[in-house]
Design a protein around this motif. Sequence first.
Motif, PDB file in Angstrom:
ATOM      1  N   ASN A   1      80.590  35.925  30.895  1.00 53.39           N
ATOM      2  CA  ASN A   1      80.070  34.551  30.547  1.00 53.39           C
ATOM      3  C   ASN A   1      79.688  33.996  32.272  1.00 53.39           C
ATOM      4  OD1 ASN A   1      79.066  32.267  29.834  1.00 53.39           O
ATOM      5  ND2 ASN A   1      79.028  33.281  27.332  1.00 53.39           N
TER       6      ASN A   1
ATOM      7  N   ASP B   1      85.182  38.205  15.233  1.00 52.72           N
ATOM      8  CA  ASP B   1      84.137  38.633  16.727  1.00 52.72           C
ATOM      9  C   ASP B   1      83.082  40.108  15.983  1.00 52.72           C
ATOM     10  OD1 ASP B   1      85.098  36.114  18.228  1.00 52.72           O
ATOM     11  OD2 ASP B   1      85.740  37.877  19.263  1.00 52.72           O
ATOM     12  N   VAL B   2      83.789  40.043  14.613  1.00 48.63           N
ATOM     13  CA  VAL B   2      82.550  41.208  13.960  1.00 48.63           C
ATOM     14  C   VAL B   2      80.775  40.637  14.105  1.00 48.63           C
ATOM     15  CG1 VAL B   2      82.117  42.812  12.534  1.00 48.63           C
ATOM     16  CG2 VAL B   2      84.236  42.805  12.877  1.00 48.63           C
ATOM     17  N   TYR B   3      81.396  39.497  13.296  1.00 48.44           N
ATOM     18  CA  TYR B   3      80.206  38.588  12.662  1.00 48.44           C
ATOM     19  C   TYR B   3      81.436  37.842  13.191  1.00 48.44           C
ATOM     20  CZ  TYR B   3      79.151  41.835   9.550  1.00 48.44           C
ATOM     21  OH  TYR B   3      78.147  43.117   8.783  1.00 48.44           O
ATOM     22  N   ALA B   4      79.857  36.419  13.344  1.00 50.13           N
ATOM     23  CA  ALA B   4      80.747  35.384  14.111  1.00 50.13           C
ATOM     24  C   ALA B   4      81.163  34.270  12.560  1.00 50.13           C
ATOM     25  CB  ALA B   4      78.955  33.984  13.583  1.00 50.13           C
TER      26      ALA B   4
ATOM     27  N   ILE C   1      67.406  41.215  21.705  1.00 50.79           N
ATOM     28  CA  ILE C   1      68.440  41.486  22.096  1.00 50.79           C
ATOM     29  C   ILE C   1      68.334  40.260  22.987  1.00 50.79           C
ATOM     30  CG2 ILE C   1      70.732  42.837  22.666  1.00 50.79           C
ATOM     31  CD1 ILE C   1      69.956  44.651  20.948  1.00 50.79           C
TER      32      ILE C   1
ATOM     33  N   ALA D   1      70.132  36.678  23.356  1.00 51.19           N
ATOM     34  CA  ALA D   1      71.216  36.635  23.851  1.00 51.19           C
ATOM     35  C   ALA D   1      71.323  34.989  25.266  1.00 51.19           C
ATOM     36  CB  ALA D   1      71.431  38.103  25.346  1.00 51.19           C
TER      37      ALA D   1
ATOM     38  N   ASN E   1      67.970  31.930  22.042  1.00 46.94           N
ATOM     39  CA  ASN E   1      66.912  32.296  21.946  1.00 46.94           C
ATOM     40  C   ASN E   1      67.090  32.231  19.918  1.00 46.94           C
ATOM     41  OD1 ASN E   1      65.319  30.843  23.782  1.00 46.94           O
ATOM     42  ND2 ASN E   1      66.148  32.989  24.728  1.00 46.94           N
TER      43      ASN E   1
ATOM     44  N   PHE F   1      77.390  43.410  20.309  1.00 51.51           N
ATOM     45  CA  PHE F   1      77.563  42.659  21.089  1.00 51.51           C
ATOM     46  C   PHE F   1      78.391  41.814  21.374  1.00 51.51           C
ATOM     47  CE2 PHE F   1      74.490  40.103  24.740  1.00 51.51           C
ATOM     48  CZ  PHE F   1      73.732  41.425  25.451  1.00 51.51           C
ATOM     49  N   ARG F   2      78.243  40.863  20.539  1.00 52.32           N
ATOM     50  CA  ARG F   2      79.751  40.161  20.052  1.00 52.32           C
ATOM     51  C   ARG F   2      80.753  40.636  20.361  1.00 52.32           C
ATOM     52  NH1 ARG F   2      80.102  34.971  17.540  1.00 52.32           N
ATOM     53  NH2 ARG F   2      77.695  35.311  16.569  1.00 52.32           N
TER      54      ARG F   2
ATOM     55  N   ASN G   1      83.164  38.526  22.165  1.00 52.60           N
ATOM     56  CA  ASN G   1      82.338  36.603  22.543  1.00 52.60           C
ATOM     57  C   ASN G   1      82.104  35.489  22.403  1.00 52.60           C
ATOM     58  OD1 ASN G   1      81.628  35.031  19.745  1.00 52.60           O
ATOM     59  ND2 ASN G   1      83.537  33.921  19.700  1.00 52.60           N
TER      60      ASN G   1
ATOM     61  N   PHE H   1      79.504  37.158  24.524  1.00 51.48           N
ATOM     62  CA  PHE H   1      77.802  37.029  24.878  1.00 51.48           C
ATOM     63  C   PHE H   1      77.651  37.307  22.942  1.00 51.48           C
ATOM     64  CE2 PHE H   1      78.638  37.677  28.735  1.00 51.48           C
ATOM     65  CZ  PHE H   1      78.100  37.356  29.497  1.00 51.48           C
TER      66      PHE H   1
ATOM     67  N   GLY I   1      79.011  44.651  12.252  1.00 50.54           N
ATOM     68  CA  GLY I   1      78.157  43.751  12.619  1.00 50.54           C
ATOM     69  C   GLY I   1      76.994  43.263  13.253  1.00 50.54           C
ATOM     70  N   ILE I   2      75.782  44.027  11.756  1.00 45.53           N
ATOM     71  CA  ILE I   2      75.301  43.400  11.536  1.00 45.53           C
ATOM     72  C   ILE I   2      74.603  42.985   9.995  1.00 45.53           C
ATOM     73  CG2 ILE I   2      73.314  44.775  13.214  1.00 45.53           C
ATOM     74  CD1 ILE I   2      72.172  46.448  10.825  1.00 45.53           C
ATOM     75  N   LYS I   3      73.820  42.619   9.582  1.00 46.71           N
ATOM     76  CA  LYS I   3      73.507  42.149   7.938  1.00 46.71           C
ATOM     77  C   LYS I   3      72.196  42.856   7.715  1.00 46.71           C
ATOM     78  CE  LYS I   3      76.194  37.691   8.073  1.00 46.71           C
ATOM     79  NZ  LYS I   3      76.369  36.596   7.759  1.00 46.71           N
TER      80      LYS I   3
ATOM     81  N   PRO J   1      73.677  33.366  12.150  1.00 46.20           N
ATOM     82  CA  PRO J   1      74.776  33.348  13.882  1.00 46.20           C
ATOM     83  C   PRO J   1      75.133  34.921  14.082  1.00 46.20           C
ATOM     84  CG  PRO J   1      76.242  31.792  12.648  1.00 46.20           C
ATOM     85  CD  PRO J   1      75.371  32.458  11.337  1.00 46.20           C
ATOM     86  N   ASN J   2      73.859  35.173  13.256  1.00 47.62           N
ATOM     87  CA  ASN J   2      74.578  37.458  13.182  1.00 47.62           C
ATOM     88  C   ASN J   2      72.921  37.665  13.228  1.00 47.62           C
ATOM     89  OD1 ASN J   2      77.392  37.329  12.759  1.00 47.62           O
ATOM     90  ND2 ASN J   2      77.463  36.055  11.196  1.00 47.62           N
TER      91      ASN J   2
END
Lengths: 502, 359
Positions: free
Chosen positions: A256, A469-472, B102, B106, B109, B135-136, B141, B143, B177-179, B200-201
Amino acid sequence: MLVRTMTILLSIRLSSRKIITHQNFQSKSLGFLGLVNHNSSVSSYSSLFHCKAGSSSSTFMPIGESYPHKPHALLGTLYSFLHYKSTEAQNQLEPQYTHEDKDDQANDFPGGKVSFTSEMTFISETPVKRVPCFRVLDDNGDPITYSNYEQIQQLSKEVAVKMYNNMVTLQMMDTVFYEAQRQGRISFYITTMGEEAINIASAAALSIDDLILPQYREPGILLWRGFTLKEFADQLFGNQADHGKGRQMPVHYGSNKLNYITISSPIATQLPQAVGVAYSLKMDRKDACAVTYFGDGTTSEGDFHAALNFAAVMEVPIIFICRNNGWAISTPTEEQFRSDGIVVKGPAYGMRSIRVDGNDALAVYAAVHTARRMAISEQRPVLIEALTYRVGHHSTSDDSTKYRPVDEIEYWKKSRNPVNRFRRWVEKNGWWNDEDELELRNSVKKQLLQAIQVAERIPKPPLADLFSDVYANLPSNLHEQEKLLRETIKEHPQDYPSDVPM
Amino acid sequence: MATALQRFGRSFILISKRQFSNSSTSCEKKIAQQSGKSLNLYSAINQALHIALETDPRAYVFGEDVSFGGVFRCTTGLADRFGKNRVFNTPLCEQGIVGFGIGLAAMGNRAIAEIQFADYIYPAFDQIVNEAAKFRYRSGNQFNCGGLTIRAPYGAVGHGGHYHSQSPEAFFCHVPGIKVVVPRSPQQAKGLLLSCIRDPNPVVFFEPKWLYRLAVEEVPEHDYMLPLSEAEVIREGSDITLVGWGAQLSIMEQACLDAEKSGISCELIDLKTLIPWDKETVEASVKKTGRLLISHEAPVTGGFGAEISASIVERCFLRLEAPITRICGLDTPFPLVFEPFYMPTKNKILDAIKSTVNY
């Protein structure tokens, strides 16, 4: 309204060389790449065409008189390139090609005006002449002609020596890490051998504010930006200090801090993402661009085409850098595409494009530097095809001698070595000598061995990093699974690696 | 807030036959004439998008044909109000849309991407599964693309055939990782969409296109959010638990009403968020009723109903008084002429309720 209708370029005969600004054409066999002209002018690919410079909506014409039919009828589309160094060509164009069709009826369709022709002509699938390859240094490290490119003129001793330094470091890093994999100390590795110039020279031509969306053969950009050898080693060993927390295979670096977005294995996925990144930079009016790297195989993926098209339509500051190294694992480029490489695909999307000698650090530097300026100041995408050769195997899981001749590899490794070529130029400038070389190599070797030794001893990331980190935030199912796993580990500790802290 | 909202079904204008409304203009006019509180589902989505763009200058809306308002009118007025830099058409390329989103997300936004039909989300599957979802995690974590929300209309419309009717939610429920979120009504759609956009996901938000114009209810005008990963008991009962999401809930609601006439008391749960889902609410209900029926439009095999069934067996085995029943789409491609046969209709559900209760 600016019209960006583009004609297919492959059919165009470029026989009247006199009107092209390029000097000193040299044909050079690039082995698997076939015969490609070397070109010592940095005028971008579009200089092969006539545009009325200074006009935002120019008639787009080929240079050359031997097209069998009426190229002005066939190619009489409008084109909106702001042209780069092409006025000379325009002045010398035969008048017949600058006229509109006498029968000036045109098909005024939603994409703009297209003139009619009574000739039923199919555009040829093969170019009469391949797009030449821009280079500055010959194989001996001598400038081909006196080149007055300001980027190279202004290249200071300090930057040039750092470039050479980094190229050597990258080369040695590959040797040492590759060996570490062979010894079984790390699980996997991918070398960048043969592509050191693309890596380091492009990095040197960019700013640290430029966002990098890499594939996996561009660790040189990280190196240039200050990623330490220990940081590389930490990732390779997947230890606690790895920024990626030991979750990805070796070489999937990311930082980063250094604007280098973490690598993922799927091919081409980073390309459309880079367009989104570039769009954000555009909206924020940043003095920066997105830069994405990929190989020749990538250009067959849908995401490649999606990205080029999106970038052109959205007019974003982005540089696409294709390392055409001839091989996608074992697939040679002639089994990958039938076009004249990658560079010709840019204009088909309405994108300025250039082909450079990827083993010539100065050519890469000049082209990327220029592309960056265009991308940011004109808010446009640029495509760079760097011709090179993958000297190493695809990865440590590959033996490339099974599908390509050893001679070919050796030729590129020795005769066409980008690091040696650049060294000769730096030496001729009086900026480098054998003593410096010895000192550098000793010092890098020492640092590399130390980095490995230290990284190897750092403990693995803790078990909690499996779930974070899978989710926030940790959702309830993962909370539950972590609890269950910990109970299982207590029952059967022998089933699990002992070096992962609980 | 949730409790203040009217319960599902009360204020719905429901049309018993699933038909795609052709009288769009008259429908639009009707809504415009109303107090401004009574909205159909697409207008509720539109209001949520207005609020999202208004409250966050870094929010963007994009996709195929969104500039002029979108083929379902969900993005009406956004480009005029917020400008073409923030609301814009993209080329016709789903993998490009999601990949672009994405990258945009990243950079910090809110990237609100529209996929014109859920049936066309598959070209973007790689970008969603391999990229957005990881991605996260893969960057440790460093990005994330948590600002990404992918909206896609899903489900039957009466005449959509293979490629304008699918319910692909289960594919995405297999991706950590997604909802995955599906609203059932206008007020739910607005509140859930705002939550998804601000979550935030990365989220895939499937909108029941059958309800875009048909479902009308009072929607608070202000900015509100409804919690993700929280199921809602929308009808209390004691004999059997019914679990569903999205448009299917209205069919299940009708089955519950009919079952009541036969003296069967049904508890109906809207799952809302499919992953990570609210097991506890379903578990508590099944422990009370001892019976479970799951219904969705997607084909039964490998559908998300299978996951719910397995989880509830694990948690409630000794409390179950009958096998768990699934009333879902058939294991065929979504058919045109045969749609009435394919669908998990009210009477299929009603019969299953009766046989489960009488097991």
